[in-house]
Design a protein around this motif. Structure first.
Motif, PDB file in Angstrom:
ATOM      1  N   SER A  40       7.386  -9.525  -0.067  1.00  0.00           N
ATOM      2  CA  SER A  40       6.386 -10.794   0.394  1.00  0.00           C
ATOM      3  C   SER A  40       6.522 -10.710  -1.594  1.00  0.00           C
ATOM      4  O   SER A  40       7.318  -9.838  -2.189  1.00  0.00           O
ATOM      5  N   LEU A  41       6.512 -12.153  -1.859  1.00  0.00           N
ATOM      6  CA  LEU A  41       5.598 -11.818  -3.128  1.00  0.00           C
ATOM      7  C   LEU A  41       4.221 -11.507  -3.416  1.00  0.00           C
ATOM      8  O   LEU A  41       4.118 -12.078  -4.720  1.00  0.00           O
ATOM      9  N   ALA A  42       3.674 -11.273  -3.006  1.00  0.00           N
ATOM     10  CA  ALA A  42       2.274 -10.323  -2.362  1.00  0.00           C
ATOM     11  C   ALA A  42       1.753  -9.323  -4.229  1.00  0.00           C
ATOM     12  O   ALA A  42       1.126  -9.978  -5.036  1.00  0.00           O
ATOM     13  N   ASP A  45       1.723 -12.496  -6.356  1.00  0.00           N
ATOM     14  CA  ASP A  45       0.660 -13.226  -7.108  1.00  0.00           C
ATOM     15  C   ASP A  45      -0.489 -12.412  -7.361  1.00  0.00           C
ATOM     16  O   ASP A  45      -1.425 -13.030  -8.215  1.00  0.00           O
ATOM     17  N   ARG A  46      -0.675 -11.061  -6.728  1.00  0.00           N
ATOM     18  CA  ARG A  46      -2.026  -9.837  -7.573  1.00  0.00           C
ATOM     19  C   ARG A  46      -1.885 -10.130  -9.336  1.00  0.00           C
ATOM     20  O   ARG A  46      -2.581 -10.350  -9.951  1.00  0.00           O
ATOM     21  N   ALA A  48      -0.392 -12.729 -11.096  1.00  0.00           N
ATOM     22  CA  ALA A  48      -1.090 -13.835 -11.980  1.00  0.00           C
ATOM     23  C   ALA A  48      -2.210 -14.458 -11.604  1.00  0.00           C
ATOM     24  O   ALA A  48      -2.720 -14.735 -12.546  1.00  0.00           O
ATOM     25  N   GLY A  49      -3.283 -13.642 -11.034  1.00  0.00           N
ATOM     26  CA  GLY A  49      -4.050 -13.689 -10.243  1.00  0.00           C
ATOM     27  C   GLY A  49      -4.963 -13.237 -11.035  1.00  0.00           C
ATOM     28  O   GLY A  49      -6.583 -13.023 -11.263  1.00  0.00           O
TER      29      GLY A  49
END
Length: 280
Positions: A40-42, A45-46, A48-49
Motif C-alpha cells: 500500500s501507499l500508507a 500517506d503518513r 506526507a501527512g
C-alpha cells in the motif's frame, strides 16, 4: 576471448552496482510500499501527512536553490583563475581543494566553533568592542542565521568538488578557439560566455549533477549547526528510522529524495545536452 574482454572488464563495476546499489535500493523500495505486511501507499500517506514534511521539503529545496548556483559561480571563477595561472598553479589548486579532505560532520563542527556562543566570531566581536557580550547566533529563534551558516559551510566544504571538475574540463578546450575569438576582437567576458561556457557543458553536466545530488542529501552539516531547528529530508529520514523506529516511513523519505535527485538529473541533462559533433 577478445570479444569477451569488454564484458569481463565491466563485470567488477556491474557486480559492485548490483550488490551495493540495486539490491539495497530494491529493499528500500519494498519497505516503502509495504505496511503491516500489505502492499500500500500508507507509508507515503503518513509521511506526507506529518506536519514536518512540508517544512523539511521546503528547507531542502531552498538550501539547494541557494547553495548550488552560488557554488557554480564560485567554482567557475576559481577554475578560470587556476587555468590562467602560469606559476604556482598546482599549489593554488591544492589550497582550493583542501576542504575536499574534510568530512561533512567535521566541516559542520569547524563552523560551529565559529558561530557558537563561545566561538571565534563572538570572541572577535567582543574583542573589537562591537558587542558587549557574546551573542546566541544559532538559537532556535535565529533560523535565518542558521540557514546562512549552513550555506557558508556548504560553500566552503563542497565548492572545490565542482572546481576540480571544471578545471579538468577547461583543460580539454583547445586554446585556438579562445585565441581566434581574441583576434576577432572578443573581450574576455565574451570569450568566456561564447567560447568557454558552451564547450564546458559536458563538465558542467557532471559537476551540477554531483552537487545537486549532494545538496538533497545534506545532513551532517545541518545536524551540527542547526540540530532540529532546521529539519531537512535526510534528517527526517534518520529521525523516522532510528528515533521513531518506523522503517517504512523512513524508506518513503528515501524514495522521495531519490525521486527528486533523478528528476533534477534528467533536467540538467536536458538543459545542458551537447551533441557529439559539437564537442571539442
Amino acid at each position: 576471448m577478445p570479444r569477451m574482454l569488454p564484458y569481463l572488464l565491466l563485470f567488477p563495476a556491474t557486480a559492485f552496482l548490483i550488490l551495493f546499489f540495486l539490491y539495497p535500493f530494491t529493499l528500500v523500495a519494498i519497505d516503502s510500499l509495504r505496511h503491516d505486511g500489505v502492499w500500500s501507499l500508507a507509508n507515503f500517506d503518513r509521511m506526507a501527512g506529518h506536519w514536518k514534511f512540508g517544512i523539511t521539503f521546503r528547507n531542502t529545496i531552498l538550501l539547494a536553490a541557494v547553495v548550488v548556483p552560488l557554488q557554480l559561480t564560485l567554482a567557475l571563477m576559481m577554475a578560470s583563475m587556476v587555468t590562467r595561472l602560469v606559476r604556482a598553479r598546482g599549489a593554488v589548486l591544492y589550497i582550493f581543494a583542501i576542504p575536499l579532505g574534510i568530512s561533512d560532520l567535521a566541516a559542520g563542527l569547524v563552523w560551529l566553533a565559529i558561530f557558537e556562543q563561545s566561538g571565534f566570531l563572538n570572541s572577535a566581536l567582543t574583542g573589537l568592542g562591537i558587542t558587549e557580550r557574546p551573542q546566541l547566533f544559532l538559537g532556535y529563534q535565529s533560523k535565518g542565521v542558521i540557514f546562512a551558516a549552513i550555506v557558508l559551510t556548504e560553500l566552503w566544504r563542497a565548492t572545490a568538488i565542482m572546481m576540480v571538475i571544471l578545471v579538468a574540463g577547461m583543460g580539454l578546450i583547445p586554446k585556438e578557439y579562445g585565441e581566434a575569438a581574441e583576434v576577432f576582437g572578443a573581450s574576455r567576458w565574451q570569450r568566456f560566455r561564447r567560447v568557454t561556457l558552451p564547450l564546458l557543458k559536458p563538465s558542467l553536466q557532471t559537476a551540477l549533477i554531483l552537487r545537486v545530488i549532494m545538496a538533497f542529501e545534506v545532513f551532517a552539516v545541518v545536524l551540527a549547526l542547526g540540530g532540529t531547528n532546521l529539519p531537512v529530508l535526510m534528517s527526517e529520514t534518520y529521525h523516522w528510522q532510528f528515533t521513531m523506529q518506523e522503517r517504512g516511513v523512513a524508506a518513503a523519505y528515501a524514495m522521495v529524495i531519490l525521486g527528486i535527485s533523478v528528476g533534477f538529473t534528467v533536467l540538467i541533462l536536458r538543459l545542458l545536452h551537447v551533441p557529439k559533433e559539437a564537442r571539442p
